[in-house]
Write a protein that holds these residues in place. Structure first.
Motif, PDB file in Angstrom:
ATOM      1  N   GLY A 105      13.190  -5.181   2.600  1.00  0.00           N
ATOM      2  CA  GLY A 105      13.225  -4.905   1.166  1.00  0.00           C
ATOM      3  C   GLY A 105      14.216  -3.799   0.854  1.00  0.00           C
ATOM      4  N   LEU A 106      14.697  -3.776  -0.384  1.00  0.00           N
ATOM      5  CA  LEU A 106      15.688  -2.776  -0.791  1.00  0.00           C
ATOM      6  C   LEU A 106      15.043  -1.423  -1.093  1.00  0.00           C
ATOM      7  CD1 LEU A 106      17.938  -4.935  -3.164  1.00  0.00           C
ATOM      8  CD2 LEU A 106      18.451  -4.190  -0.819  1.00  0.00           C
ATOM      9  N   LEU A 107      15.889  -0.405  -1.082  1.00  0.00           N
ATOM     10  CA  LEU A 107      15.445   0.954  -1.403  1.00  0.00           C
ATOM     11  C   LEU A 107      15.295   1.123  -2.918  1.00  0.00           C
ATOM     12  CD1 LEU A 107      15.010   3.975  -0.582  1.00  0.00           C
ATOM     13  CD2 LEU A 107      17.484   4.272  -0.834  1.00  0.00           C
ATOM     14  N   SER A 108      14.186   1.725  -3.307  1.00  0.00           N
ATOM     15  CA  SER A 108      14.011   2.080  -4.719  1.00  0.00           C
ATOM     16  C   SER A 108      14.220   3.587  -4.874  1.00  0.00           C
ATOM     17  CB  SER A 108      12.602   1.716  -5.202  1.00  0.00           C
ATOM     18  OG  SER A 108      11.649   2.493  -4.503  1.00  0.00           O
TER      19      SER A 108
ATOM     20  N   SER B  78     -11.763  -8.869   1.714  1.00  0.00           N
ATOM     21  CA  SER B  78     -13.195  -8.540   1.827  1.00  0.00           C
ATOM     22  C   SER B  78     -14.035  -9.730   1.403  1.00  0.00           C
ATOM     23  CB  SER B  78     -13.567  -7.370   0.916  1.00  0.00           C
ATOM     24  OG  SER B  78     -12.834  -6.237   1.241  1.00  0.00           O
ATOM     25  N   GLU B  79     -13.700 -10.265   0.232  1.00  0.00           N
ATOM     26  CA  GLU B  79     -14.467 -11.387  -0.310  1.00  0.00           C
ATOM     27  C   GLU B  79     -14.406 -12.606   0.622  1.00  0.00           C
ATOM     28  OE1 GLU B  79     -13.166 -12.415  -4.302  1.00  0.00           O
ATOM     29  OE2 GLU B  79     -13.765 -14.492  -3.865  1.00  0.00           O
ATOM     30  N   TRP B  80     -13.254 -12.822   1.224  1.00  0.00           N
ATOM     31  CA  TRP B  80     -13.101 -13.965   2.135  1.00  0.00           C
ATOM     32  C   TRP B  80     -13.740 -13.699   3.494  1.00  0.00           C
ATOM     33  CZ3 TRP B  80      -7.130 -14.158   1.006  1.00  0.00           C
ATOM     34  CH2 TRP B  80      -6.927 -14.661  -0.288  1.00  0.00           C
ATOM     35  N   GLU B  81     -14.209 -12.470   3.696  1.00  0.00           N
ATOM     36  CA  GLU B  81     -14.824 -12.067   4.963  1.00  0.00           C
ATOM     37  C   GLU B  81     -13.915 -12.264   6.173  1.00  0.00           C
ATOM     38  OE1 GLU B  81     -19.048 -12.550   5.614  1.00  0.00           O
ATOM     39  OE2 GLU B  81     -19.235 -13.367   3.590  1.00  0.00           O
ATOM     40  N   VAL B  82     -12.643 -11.968   5.966  1.00  0.00           N
ATOM     41  CA  VAL B  82     -11.706 -11.916   7.091  1.00  0.00           C
ATOM     42  C   VAL B  82     -12.125 -10.716   7.946  1.00  0.00           C
ATOM     43  CG1 VAL B  82      -9.293 -11.362   7.649  1.00  0.00           C
ATOM     44  CG2 VAL B  82      -9.822 -13.022   5.821  1.00  0.00           C
ATOM     45  N   ASP B  83     -12.017 -10.828   9.268  1.00  0.00           N
ATOM     46  CA  ASP B  83     -12.444  -9.727  10.130  1.00  0.00           C
ATOM     47  C   ASP B  83     -11.407  -8.605  10.200  1.00  0.00           C
ATOM     48  OD1 ASP B  83     -15.099 -10.620  11.308  1.00  0.00           O
ATOM     49  OD2 ASP B  83     -13.841 -12.388  11.611  1.00  0.00           O
ATOM     50  N   PHE B  84     -10.145  -8.989  10.376  1.00  0.00           N
ATOM     51  CA  PHE B  84      -9.100  -7.956  10.414  1.00  0.00           C
ATOM     52  C   PHE B  84      -7.783  -8.552   9.957  1.00  0.00           C
ATOM     53  CE2 PHE B  84      -8.837  -9.969  14.599  1.00  0.00           C
ATOM     54  CZ  PHE B  84      -7.477 -10.117  14.788  1.00  0.00           C
ATOM     55  N   ALA B  85      -6.829  -7.683   9.625  1.00  0.00           N
ATOM     56  CA  ALA B  85      -5.489  -8.138   9.265  1.00  0.00           C
ATOM     57  C   ALA B  85      -4.494  -7.036   9.599  1.00  0.00           C
ATOM     58  CB  ALA B  85      -5.416  -8.492   7.782  1.00  0.00           C
ATOM     59  N   VAL B  86      -3.268  -7.431   9.838  1.00  0.00           N
ATOM     60  CA  VAL B  86      -2.182  -6.474  10.087  1.00  0.00           C
ATOM     61  C   VAL B  86      -0.983  -6.897   9.242  1.00  0.00           C
ATOM     62  CG1 VAL B  86      -2.918  -5.954  12.452  1.00  0.00           C
ATOM     63  CG2 VAL B  86      -1.284  -7.815  12.054  1.00  0.00           C
ATOM     64  N   TRP B  87      -0.094  -5.948   8.947  1.00  0.00           N
ATOM     65  CA  TRP B  87       1.116  -6.291   8.188  1.00  0.00           C
ATOM     66  C   TRP B  87       2.141  -5.177   8.315  1.00  0.00           C
ATOM     67  CZ3 TRP B  87      -3.698  -5.384   5.923  1.00  0.00           C
ATOM     68  CH2 TRP B  87      -3.840  -4.174   5.256  1.00  0.00           C
ATOM     69  N   CYS B  88       3.384  -5.520   8.023  1.00  0.00           N
ATOM     70  CA  CYS B  88       4.427  -4.504   7.987  1.00  0.00           C
ATOM     71  C   CYS B  88       4.675  -4.126   6.523  1.00  0.00           C
ATOM     72  CB  CYS B  88       5.705  -5.007   8.644  1.00  0.00           C
ATOM     73  SG  CYS B  88       6.448  -6.394   7.796  1.00  0.00           S
ATOM     74  N   THR B  89       5.460  -3.073   6.317  1.00  0.00           N
ATOM     75  CA  THR B  89       5.681  -2.610   4.941  1.00  0.00           C
ATOM     76  C   THR B  89       7.160  -2.625   4.561  1.00  0.00           C
ATOM     77  OG1 THR B  89       5.866  -0.314   5.661  1.00  0.00           O
ATOM     78  CG2 THR B  89       3.657  -1.089   5.050  1.00  0.00           C
ATOM     79  N   TYR B  90       8.013  -3.039   5.521  1.00  0.00           N
ATOM     80  CA  TYR B  90       9.455  -2.977   5.226  1.00  0.00           C
ATOM     81  C   TYR B  90      10.000  -4.262   4.629  1.00  0.00           C
ATOM     82  CZ  TYR B  90       9.291  -4.873   9.999  1.00  0.00           C
ATOM     83  OH  TYR B  90       8.979  -5.608  11.114  1.00  0.00           O
ATOM     84  N   LYS B  91       9.147  -5.291   4.477  1.00  0.00           N
ATOM     85  CA  LYS B  91       9.594  -6.544   3.862  1.00  0.00           C
ATOM     86  C   LYS B  91       9.363  -6.426   2.353  1.00  0.00           C
ATOM     87  CE  LYS B  91       9.177  -8.917   8.239  1.00  0.00           C
ATOM     88  NZ  LYS B  91       8.316  -9.570   9.207  1.00  0.00           N
ATOM     89  N   TYR B  92       8.355  -7.093   1.804  1.00  0.00           N
ATOM     90  CA  TYR B  92       8.172  -7.042   0.348  1.00  0.00           C
ATOM     91  C   TYR B  92       7.723  -5.666  -0.170  1.00  0.00           C
ATOM     92  CZ  TYR B  92       8.523 -12.150   0.331  1.00  0.00           C
ATOM     93  OH  TYR B  92       8.949 -13.448   0.467  1.00  0.00           O
ATOM     94  N   LEU B  93       7.236  -4.792   0.722  1.00  0.00           N
ATOM     95  CA  LEU B  93       6.767  -3.487   0.236  1.00  0.00           C
ATOM     96  C   LEU B  93       7.853  -2.412   0.244  1.00  0.00           C
ATOM     97  CD1 LEU B  93       3.101  -3.168   1.604  1.00  0.00           C
ATOM     98  CD2 LEU B  93       3.865  -3.891  -0.669  1.00  0.00           C
ATOM     99  N   ASN B  94       9.046  -2.754   0.712  1.00  0.00           N
ATOM    100  CA  ASN B  94      10.223  -1.882   0.520  1.00  0.00           C
ATOM    101  C   ASN B  94      10.057  -0.455   1.040  1.00  0.00           C
ATOM    102  OD1 ASN B  94      11.180  -4.136  -1.064  1.00  0.00           O
ATOM    103  ND2 ASN B  94       9.969  -3.354  -2.779  1.00  0.00           N
ATOM    104  N   SER B  95       9.472  -0.301   2.228  1.00  0.00           N
ATOM    105  CA  SER B  95       9.264   1.056   2.757  1.00  0.00           C
ATOM    106  C   SER B  95      10.421   1.515   3.641  1.00  0.00           C
ATOM    107  CB  SER B  95       7.981   1.113   3.581  1.00  0.00           C
ATOM    108  OG  SER B  95       8.170   0.438   4.805  1.00  0.00           O
ATOM    109  N   GLY B  96      11.392   0.656   3.893  1.00  0.00           N
ATOM    110  CA  GLY B  96      12.531   1.037   4.723  1.00  0.00           C
ATOM    111  C   GLY B  96      12.389   0.545   6.150  1.00  0.00           C
ATOM    112  N   PRO B  97      13.512   0.444   6.867  1.00  0.00           N
ATOM    113  CA  PRO B  97      13.512  -0.133   8.218  1.00  0.00           C
ATOM    114  C   PRO B  97      12.532   0.585   9.147  1.00  0.00           C
ATOM    115  CG  PRO B  97      15.597   0.997   7.716  1.00  0.00           C
ATOM    116  CD  PRO B  97      14.839   0.897   6.443  1.00  0.00           C
ATOM    117  N   GLY B  98      11.651  -0.165   9.749  1.00  0.00           N
ATOM    118  CA  GLY B  98      10.663   0.430  10.655  1.00  0.00           C
ATOM    119  C   GLY B  98       9.572   1.211   9.936  1.00  0.00           C
ATOM    120  N   GLY B  99       9.451   1.045   8.636  1.00  0.00           N
ATOM    121  CA  GLY B  99       8.425   1.747   7.851  1.00  0.00           C
ATOM    122  C   GLY B  99       7.030   1.531   8.440  1.00  0.00           C
ATOM    123  N   THR B 100       6.180   2.538   8.286  1.00  0.00           N
ATOM    124  CA  THR B 100       4.840   2.485   8.877  1.00  0.00           C
ATOM    125  C   THR B 100       4.042   1.295   8.320  1.00  0.00           C
ATOM    126  OG1 THR B 100       4.946   4.866   9.020  1.00  0.00           O
ATOM    127  CG2 THR B 100       2.793   3.876   9.383  1.00  0.00           C
ATOM    128  N   ALA B 101       3.332   0.625   9.199  1.00  0.00           N
ATOM    129  CA  ALA B 101       2.638  -0.621   8.865  1.00  0.00           C
ATOM    130  C   ALA B 101       1.219  -0.354   8.347  1.00  0.00           C
ATOM    131  CB  ALA B 101       2.606  -1.520  10.097  1.00  0.00           C
TER     132      ALA B 101
END
Ligand SMILES: *Cc1c(COP(=O)(O)O)cnc(C)c1O
Length: 428
Positions: free
Chosen positions: A44-47, A226-249
């Motif tokens: 994602g781009l820098l804001s 929570s509602e779907w009762e998923v047990d766990f999930a992981v994600w990165c933040t540098y794609k659509y969340l625009n946190s910068g290359p290697g941004g904390t997940a």
């Protein structure tokens, strides 16, 4: 194809932009001069706001030194928890169920180390053949740590068309030999959005813990983990969340698992009140914070402060709505004007089954991507034949999509891609 009408004029695209309720966010981003950036699903781009929050943390380091942990505008000690709470609405979770930490792959290792408990004949991990390589490597190595052969114990659901998965087949693979399931929310190549609530329900009924990798849906699509009762999930933040290359997940752990000992423990997973007691007896936090390991990467975390503010203002429902309209508009062009050049759509076309990007399939995908880049359109290529185009709700306009398509048409009309080599770059 739907009931809507397609209008190829540029003025129509401009009118859509004028009526766009999220239009004001575009000016907050650094858009590359003269280029159309359609790769926000890779980086994602820098804001300006993310930049400012990074500078604030640097200033706190400069001015406060060690006291930055507890003083200043954004004390570092519980920043990961505060950002987790800001991120919770994006995944549909309680604030304590989300923590900002690590990277996608490390967080996945943590989740598998925590939730994979092979017993008796329940020893297998279920994934799919289209899963992201890093996720698969993590699963294989976790199996090896248990002394199990990945060839036998990692089950990958096949794909009939090489682009998509069938939920029916995934559910059929949830046998009594499966101890853990890991699936993507949105597939990184084709952009298919899986039916997460249905899969989570099927797993629950069978007593199998299920986790999702949200790298390609976080920030683009609403979730209700929570509602779907998923047990766990992981994600990165540098794609659509625009946190910068290697941004904390980020990661999510359903509150019903709070108190479960982390597979990979470290002092930042401590109950915050006890952490500096420096005891050798670990007292884990009773939140998703327990799954942190070491000291947070503050400088890679800071951009999220500004970036997540924008998501809170824009609202994930509105972001999804615009994203669907952008991808619909691009798909209309693909179906009506690009198919004659040999392009096919690799993503499902229904709203409920597609993510934030469009996958154009073409046997000349490598060379077309190179020609697009030289024409100032930034796509990305995924071997062997996929051109991914991601119009991002916060900064891509309908006029951008219009212009990108005109450039692509010109490349195909003039066959200018034939001037390029058929070899992909190191970073595709
Ligand atoms: C982007 C992405 C990753 C990247 O993982 P890192 O640990 O950040 O390198 C992993 N899995 C999926 C599905 C991705 O899309």
């Amino acid at each position: 194809m739907g009931t809507h009408s397609f209008n190829p004029s540029k003025s129509y695209a401009e009118e859509l932009d004028r009526n766009d309720p999220l239009g004001r966010f575009r000016q907050e981003f650094y858009l590359p001069e003269g280029r159309i950036y359609l790769d926000g699903n890779s980086l994602g781009l820098l804001s300006r706001r993310a930049e400012r929050s990074l500078q604030q943390v640097i200033a706190a380091w400069r001015d406060l030194g060690i006291d930055g942990w507890t003083e200043g505008e954004q004390p570092w000690f519980d920043l990961s928890e505060r950002l987790g709470a800001m991120m919770a609405p994006l995944v549909g979770a309680d604030p304590e169920e989300v923590i900002v930490t690590g990277s996608t792959t490390v967080n996945l290792h943590q989740m598998v180390a925590t939730f994979y408990r092979p017993r008796g004949k329940r020893t297998k991990i279920l994934a799919d053949v289209l899963n992201f390589p890093s996720d698969i490597y993590a699963l294989q190595s976790q199996l090896r740590l248990h002394g199990l052969d990945p060839e036998e114990h990692l089950v990958r659901v096949p794909s009939r068309d090489g682009n998509t998965l069938d939920e029916e087949e995934i559910i059929a693979a949830m046998t009594d030999e499966v101890a853990l399931i890991l699936l993507p929310s949105v597939l990184y190549r084709s952009g298919q959005l899986l039916d997460i609530p249905r899969l989570a329900r099927a797993a629950r009924v069978r007593g199998i813990p299920i986790g999702f990798d949200l790298c390609h849906s976080i920030g683009a699509i609403p979730h209700a983990l929570s509602e779907w009762e998923v047990d766990f999930a992981v994600w990165c933040t540098y794609k659509y969340l625009n946190s910068g290359p290697g941004g904390t997940a980020g990661l999510f752990v359903n509150r019903k698992h709070f108190g479960r000992l982390p597979g990979l423990a470290g002092w930042f997973g401590s109950d915050k009140a006890k952490q500096f007691d420096m005891e050798h007896r670990f007292t884990p936090a009773r939140t998703a914070g327990a799954y942190q390991i070491g000291t947070p990467n503050l400088l890679s975390t800071a951009p999220l402060i500004g970036s997540l503010e924008m998501f809170a203002e824009a609202g994930i429902e509105r972001i999804r709505e615009k994203s669907l309209r952008l991808t619909r508009y691009l798909m209309d062009w693909a179906e009506k004007e690009l198919s004659k050049y040999g392009f096919a759509l690799g993503n499902p076309t229904e709203d409920r089954r597609r993510g934030g990007h469009v996958a154009l399939i073409h046997e000349e995908a490598v060379r077309i991507c190179k020609a697009l880049k030289d024409e100032g359109v930034i796509p990305d290529f995924r071997a062997p034949d996929v051109i991914r185009l991601a119009p991002v709700a916060l900064y891509t306009s309908f006029a951008d999509v219009w212009e990108a398509v005109q450039r692509l048409r010109r490349i195909m009309e003039e066959k200018s891609y034939e001037r390029y080599e058929k070899k992909r770059g190191v970073v595709a």
